[in-house]
Scaffold this active site. Structure first.
Site, PDB file in Angstrom:
ATOM      1  N   THR A 122      -8.845   0.337 -10.004  1.00 35.04           N
ATOM      2  CA  THR A 122      -8.316  -1.120  -9.903  1.00 35.04           C
ATOM      3  C   THR A 122      -8.238  -2.137 -10.376  1.00 35.04           C
ATOM      4  O   THR A 122      -9.400  -1.957 -11.499  1.00 35.04           O
ATOM      5  CB  THR A 122      -8.508  -1.279  -8.291  1.00 35.04           C
ATOM      6  OG1 THR A 122      -8.498  -0.124  -7.349  1.00 35.04           O
ATOM      7  CG2 THR A 122      -7.766  -2.361  -8.055  1.00 35.04           C
TER       8      THR A 122
ATOM      9  N   SER B 197      -7.807   0.742   2.483  1.00 30.43           N
ATOM     10  CA  SER B 197      -8.451   0.204   1.084  1.00 30.43           C
ATOM     11  C   SER B 197      -9.233  -0.940   1.368  1.00 30.43           C
ATOM     12  O   SER B 197      -9.709  -1.034   2.185  1.00 30.43           O
ATOM     13  CB  SER B 197      -7.467  -0.401   1.037  1.00 30.43           C
ATOM     14  OG  SER B 197      -7.206  -1.371  -0.355  1.00 30.43           O
ATOM     15  N   SER B 198      -9.950  -0.888   0.604  1.00 30.63           N
ATOM     16  CA  SER B 198     -11.142  -2.045   0.427  1.00 30.63           C
ATOM     17  C   SER B 198     -10.543  -3.572  -0.409  1.00 30.63           C
ATOM     18  O   SER B 198     -11.801  -3.767  -1.102  1.00 30.63           O
ATOM     19  CB  SER B 198     -12.605  -1.914  -0.676  1.00 30.63           C
ATOM     20  OG  SER B 198     -12.782  -0.685  -0.081  1.00 30.63           O
TER      21      SER B 198
ATOM     22  N   GLU C 272      -5.693   4.068  -7.677  1.00 26.80           N
ATOM     23  CA  GLU C 272      -7.011   4.687  -7.084  1.00 26.80           C
ATOM     24  C   GLU C 272      -8.150   4.894  -8.287  1.00 26.80           C
ATOM     25  O   GLU C 272      -8.050   4.306  -8.549  1.00 26.80           O
ATOM     26  CB  GLU C 272      -6.267   6.011  -6.187  1.00 26.80           C
ATOM     27  CG  GLU C 272      -7.534   5.976  -5.631  1.00 26.80           C
ATOM     28  CD  GLU C 272      -8.626   5.898  -5.070  1.00 26.80           C
ATOM     29  OE1 GLU C 272      -9.527   4.633  -5.159  1.00 26.80           O
ATOM     30  OE2 GLU C 272     -10.196   6.841  -5.299  1.00 26.80           O
TER      31      GLU C 272
ATOM     32  N   GLY D 289     -12.849  -0.203  -5.814  1.00 23.55           N
ATOM     33  CA  GLY D 289     -13.186   0.641  -5.048  1.00 23.55           C
ATOM     34  C   GLY D 289     -13.832   0.333  -3.393  1.00 23.55           C
ATOM     35  O   GLY D 289     -13.711  -0.896  -3.754  1.00 23.55           O
TER      36      GLY D 289
ATOM     37  N   GLU E 183      -4.384   7.280  -4.239  1.00 23.25           N
ATOM     38  CA  GLU E 183      -4.558   6.738  -3.437  1.00 23.25           C
ATOM     39  C   GLU E 183      -4.426   7.617  -2.185  1.00 23.25           C
ATOM     40  O   GLU E 183      -5.207   7.852  -1.365  1.00 23.25           O
ATOM     41  CB  GLU E 183      -3.094   6.020  -3.085  1.00 23.25           C
ATOM     42  CG  GLU E 183      -3.953   4.408  -2.462  1.00 23.25           C
ATOM     43  CD  GLU E 183      -4.219   3.929  -3.792  1.00 23.25           C
ATOM     44  OE1 GLU E 183      -5.395   3.128  -3.978  1.00 23.25           O
ATOM     45  OE2 GLU E 183      -3.757   3.974  -4.747  1.00 23.25           O
TER      46      GLU E 183
ATOM     47  N   ARG F  16       1.041  -1.129  -0.057  1.00 24.82           N
ATOM     48  CA  ARG F  16      -0.277  -0.323  -0.543  1.00 24.82           C
ATOM     49  C   ARG F  16       0.844   1.466   0.211  1.00 24.82           C
ATOM     50  O   ARG F  16       2.165   1.375   1.145  1.00 24.82           O
ATOM     51  CB  ARG F  16      -0.620   0.029   1.731  1.00 24.82           C
ATOM     52  CG  ARG F  16      -1.719   0.860   1.219  1.00 24.82           C
ATOM     53  CD  ARG F  16      -2.752   0.760   0.419  1.00 24.82           C
ATOM     54  NE  ARG F  16      -4.213   1.554   0.136  1.00 24.82           N
ATOM     55  CZ  ARG F  16      -5.181   2.132  -0.503  1.00 24.82           C
ATOM     56  NH1 ARG F  16      -5.142   1.484  -1.330  1.00 24.82           N
ATOM     57  NH2 ARG F  16      -5.920   2.501  -0.084  1.00 24.82           N
TER      58      ARG F  16
ATOM     59  N   THR G  86      -3.573  -0.865  -7.652  1.00 19.63           N
ATOM     60  CA  THR G  86      -4.228   0.258  -8.102  1.00 19.63           C
ATOM     61  C   THR G  86      -3.075   1.560  -8.340  1.00 19.63           C
ATOM     62  O   THR G  86      -2.242   1.631  -7.641  1.00 19.63           O
ATOM     63  CB  THR G  86      -5.427   0.201  -6.975  1.00 19.63           C
ATOM     64  OG1 THR G  86      -6.243   1.280  -7.665  1.00 19.63           O
ATOM     65  CG2 THR G  86      -4.847   0.386  -5.844  1.00 19.63           C
TER      66      THR G  86
HETATM   67  N1  GLY Z   1      -7.919   2.335  -3.931  1.00 20.98           N
HETATM   68  C1  GLY Z   1      -8.741   1.170  -3.776  1.00 20.98           C
HETATM   69  C2  GLY Z   1      -7.778   0.818  -2.397  1.00 20.98           C
HETATM   70  O1  GLY Z   1      -7.684   0.500  -2.720  1.00 20.98           O
HETATM   71  O2  GLY Z   1      -9.678   0.399  -1.782  1.00 20.98           O
END
Ligand code: GLY
Length: 595
Positions: free
Chosen positions: A407, A470-471, A427, A492, A446, A109, A425
């Site tokens: 993503t 993040s998701s 973002e 997302g 991000e 990340r 990703t």
């Molecule tokens: N940017 C998408 C996520 O990290 O969930």
């Protein structure tokens, strides 16, 4: 492999501009073609893109393992899906190691620069406008992908970064055929791409998005990847490439005459030097006799999918109503408790405990819950049916940022039985919109995944060196120590619901994996209305509306679409089914080594 003549930076930009658009060739006999389902032996891959799947397949055929192939595919997606992935982005990788029957994860990340504080995304006590944050240097996080590729290959791979980048270099040099998705994503971004000289030069050749069916080459990126392979990850984290990234973040190359407000970023070279990809224990829940592994915080993927599965397991029957309600509750808890575990205390064990799930499941009745669902109290002391109010105010300032279809996700398995599920990703689709001049890649945005604030008790406010929540939810399902299924998606925060819905479709509603991916989707994230695809509303809207649910069409773009999943199922005796989307985002590409 085609070799590129090394040309100075300025000239390299010009090459992208003047290369005439060649017409796409038809595939040669025996060449893999784009299909959403493939079954066979010896290894398999599924990505959103044929070139990326072919890159992974080539590595597998040459004796590489799943990690080698995953890095090769990710780097290739940086070429063919440059608006979703790239070397200046980040991601989460879940890896099943067949030899030790153990699941590992690597967190790549992005981090906030050390100069970032809890109020850096505010102005005069209010959040800065979201669209201004999206297209800015301020939202660019310290890239994690290269450190993650490097760590993944050193820990679990068998080839060097240089070798893993080869297929991507070839695609960037020779070019790929522009499809409708690439064209549309460029067109959606054209208004901001034109405001940066470097981005316009690369992605708007001749001033317009490349036409469908033409060949798009990125010689700058081929050269960047080649240098990265030669010089290693340090070139980015403590070298010339990093210097150029920092310079671009601090002074984005705004097109003369542009009226766009472009906020500069806070990143320093010391932030790059401080960056580390991190191995973290996977999340694990036991669900209907299987072990479901996912990504731990700072992603909320593993904890939210896991909590929702635990809630579903605690219910006597599971259908779409229960799926939506479990998701609503798990999102209430995600929003209240999940952030960067290195900077906030995340009660992960309790969020994933059966006791907490039973307490939450008790709130699910025959009708949709009042909105918003209040967060639970994951404190280790649970009453199966406490009579607690289901609804309550959200903590002040906790609200969802706008979410898009950004993503991408890929899955790979090799002949030894190793499996990778990998979300990557930059973002937003198109990231920050800023290309590093002469380098052929976009910077991420991000840091817009942070809560902008002001907010009280929000675990996801920005902070120095912090990773935004993040998701992303790369997920591997294991039974008796052997992999059963691997799945993930872009989208997302709707990544979580897409993964959860696919698991519900497969394991509760009895669908086979291709149907489980193709089925219409809905995404309930503790919002008043559930976002859904029109086909979901047509098929299930009346029955669910009668239970008090309300629906709104998923915003996209493209409007009405949720996710673009990729998955593998292990059918026994070495047989693997690779599955991609039949139609979403133009359909994906599933390939196996021996059909
Ligand atoms: N940017 C998408 C996520 O990290 O969930």
């Amino acid at each position: 492999m085609k070799r590129l003549t090394v040309v100075p930076i300025g000239l390299a930009v010009a090459v992208a501009l003047v290369t005439p658009p060649a017409v796409a060739e038809t595939p040669r006999w025996g060449e893999p073609v784009k299909r959403p389902v493939a079954e066979g032996y010896g290894g398999a891959v599924s990505t959103v893109d044929l070139d990326a799947s072919k890159a992974a397949l080539t590595v597998l055929e040459q004796g590489g393992n799943a990690v080698d192939a995953a890095v090769a595919a990710a780097a290739t997606l940086g070429v063919t899906e440059p608006y979703s992935a790239g070397l200046a982005g980040g991601g989460f990788l879940v890896y099943y190691d067949a030899r030790h029957r153990k699941v590992h994860t690597i967190d790549g990340r992005e981090t906030a620069p050390r100069a970032m504080t809890s109020t850096s995304l505010q102005e005069n006590g209010a959040p800065i406008p979201f669209d201004q944050a999206v297209t800015s240097g301020l939202s660019v996080g310290v890239p994690g992908s290269v450190a993650q590729w490097d760590l993944a290959l050193r820990r679990f791979g068998t080839i060097s970064l240089r070798e893993a980048l080869r297929p991507a270099i070839e695609v960037a040099s020779k070019g790929f055929t522009v499809d409708q998705t690439f064209h549309d994503q460029t067109a959606q971004n054209a208004d901001r791409f034109k405001d940066f000289t470097s981005t316009a030069a690369l992605f708007l050749p001749g001033g317009a998005p490349p036409a469908v069916g033409t060949v798009f080459r990125n010689p700058d990126l081929a050269r960047t990847y080649r240098d990265l392979g030669l010089r290693g990850a340090r070139w980015l984290y403590d070298g010339r490439l990093g210097e150029e990234i920092v310079a671009t973040v601090k002074r984005p190359p705004v097109t003369p005459g542009s009226t766009r407000t472009v906020r500069p970023g806070l990143m320093e070279r010391s932030d790059l030097r401080a960056y580390r990809a991190v191995e973290r224990p996977a999340t694990r829940v036991s669900y209907r006799g299987m072990d479901v592994y996912g990504m731990a915080p700072p992603s909320s993927g593993g904890s939210t999918v896991g909590e929702a599965l635990n809630i579903l397991e605690a219910l006597p029957t599971v259908g779409l109503h229960e799926y939506l309600e479990a998701s609503r509750l798990a999102f209430a808890d995600r929003n209240a408790y999940v952030g960067d575990p290195d900077q906030v205390r995340v009660p992960l064990r309790e969020l994933l405990s059966d006791g907490f799930a039973k307490e939450r499941a008790c709130l699910i009745g025959d009708r949709a819950m009042a909105h918003p669902a209040a967060a639970g109290v994951p404190d280790g002391s649970y009453d199966p049916c406490p009579g607690a109010p289901a609804a309550g105010p959200q903590p002040k300032g906790v609200s969802e940022q706008p979410e898009g279809p950004e993503t991408t996700h890929l899955v790979v398995a090799d002949k030894w039985g190793n499996v990778v599920a990998y979300n990557i990703t930059i973002e937003q689709t198109g990231g920050s919109g800023i290309v590093v001049p002469g380098r052929g890649f976009l910077l991420n945005n991000e840091l817009t995944d942070f809560t902008f604030g002001p907010a009280e008790n929000d675990p996801n406010l920005p902070g120095p060196g912090k990773r935004p929540r993040s998701s992303m939810a790369p997920t591997i399902v294991v039974k008796d120590g052997r992999p059963l299924l691997a799945v993930g998606s872009p989208g997302g925060a709707s990544i979580i619901t897409t993964v959860l819905q696919i698991l519900v479709n497969r394991y509760e509603l009895g669908m086979r994996l291709p149907e489980a991916l193709a089925a219409p989707r809905a995404s309930q994230r503790n919002a008043a209305a559930t976002q859904a695809e029109p086909a979901f509303i047509d098929a299930h809207g009346p029955a669910l509306t009668a239970l008090g649910h309300t629906f709104t069409v998923a915003p996209g773009p493209p409007t009405g679409e949720l996710g673009a999943a990729t998955a593998l199922e292990f059918l026994g005796r070495g047989r693997i089914q690779a599955v991609a989307e039949p139609t979403r985002r133009g359909g994906g590409s599933a390939l196996v080594v021996r059909p």
